[in-house]
Design a protein around this motif. Sequence first.
Motif, mmCIF file in Angstrom:
data_model
loop_
_atom_site.group_PDB
_atom_site.id
_atom_site.type_symbol
_atom_site.label_atom_id
_atom_site.label_comp_id
_atom_site.label_asym_id
_atom_site.label_seq_id
_atom_site.Cartn_x
_atom_site.Cartn_y
_atom_site.Cartn_z
ATOM 1 N N VAL A 189 -24.100 18.736 21.955
ATOM 2 C CA VAL A 189 -24.473 19.598 23.072
ATOM 3 C C VAL A 189 -25.538 20.559 22.572
ATOM 4 O O VAL A 189 -25.289 21.355 21.658
ATOM 5 C CB VAL A 189 -23.267 20.385 23.615
ATOM 6 N N ARG A 211 -23.659 23.038 31.052
ATOM 7 C CA ARG A 211 -23.758 22.813 29.608
ATOM 8 C C ARG A 211 -22.656 23.554 28.878
ATOM 9 O O ARG A 211 -22.055 23.035 27.928
ATOM 10 C CB ARG A 211 -25.131 23.253 29.108
ATOM 11 N N ARG A 215 -19.431 21.653 29.333
ATOM 12 C CA ARG A 215 -19.377 20.464 28.471
ATOM 13 C C ARG A 215 -19.031 20.857 27.039
ATOM 14 O O ARG A 215 -18.230 20.192 26.370
ATOM 15 C CB ARG A 215 -20.722 19.734 28.506
#
Length: 293
Positions: free
Chosen positions: A125, A210, A213
Amino acid sequence: MSSVVTDSPMGVDEQALIDLVRRYPRLCVLTGAGVSTDSGIPDYRDERGEWKRPPPMTHQVYMKSHLGRQRYWARSLVGFRLLANASPGRAHHTLAELEAQGFIEGIITQNVDRLHQKAGSQRVVDLHGRADLVRCMQCNLLVRRHVLHDHLATLNPDWVGMEAEIAPDGDAYLDDVDFSDFRLPDCPRCGHGILKPDVVFFGDNVPRWRLERAMSMLDDSQALLVVGSSLMVFSGFRFARHAASKGLPIACINRGHTRADALYALKCEAPIDESLTALLAGLSDAQGRPSID
């Protein structure tokens, strides 16, 4: 209370980290600028967690100041080639191998250099975005940064080849320089949007999708390993705080003070590449491999 690990290259100190990972073999790894310094990319902070250099561009200044954007892109035209041409270091490759052997659930990186992906890591990520992309803040068009840089070089030929000290994230130190004549292009699609690197500048927020995640990656892990980050910025520190709230053990490989020192079960104040290499060697024997459920 954290357990501080000293500088022995392979011994009882590294064994403590190996034992921790054997006990909790699905790691979430949180990386910072210290992972990329061996690739030639400067970091931001010293061992006390203080700025080594003037703080970088903020989101507010970039969006509100045309001169601020001229300054940013002029310096980037000089300095970004180092970031663009950087190769993964031993730490990046070792983390990729640890993932391949099943010890890493995923990597949350605060870096924007994409070196984890270049080294072969699959589950990454990019918390603060990607420096190799540029986004129009009006119409959301994404373009490759090298395409924009080629256009900037055509518009500003006198800046091409200028030499300067390189700063973090593709910046360059240019003092006493007049940036007011540096020409900036408009968005090639909408014609008037501000073009901005697709990264989270200081003062901006990580996109919610984001962040979710990254948090999901941490929740699916058994422990958190912080590598090469002082965690002075909240966007990184929050993962250590979240792990602590869930009772997950936290280990750290980083020289000097970090914001989360009180939260670590184990802290290695040793060179990152040597510590990760020792960890991989200790885990790669048959007894150290994680069981497959």
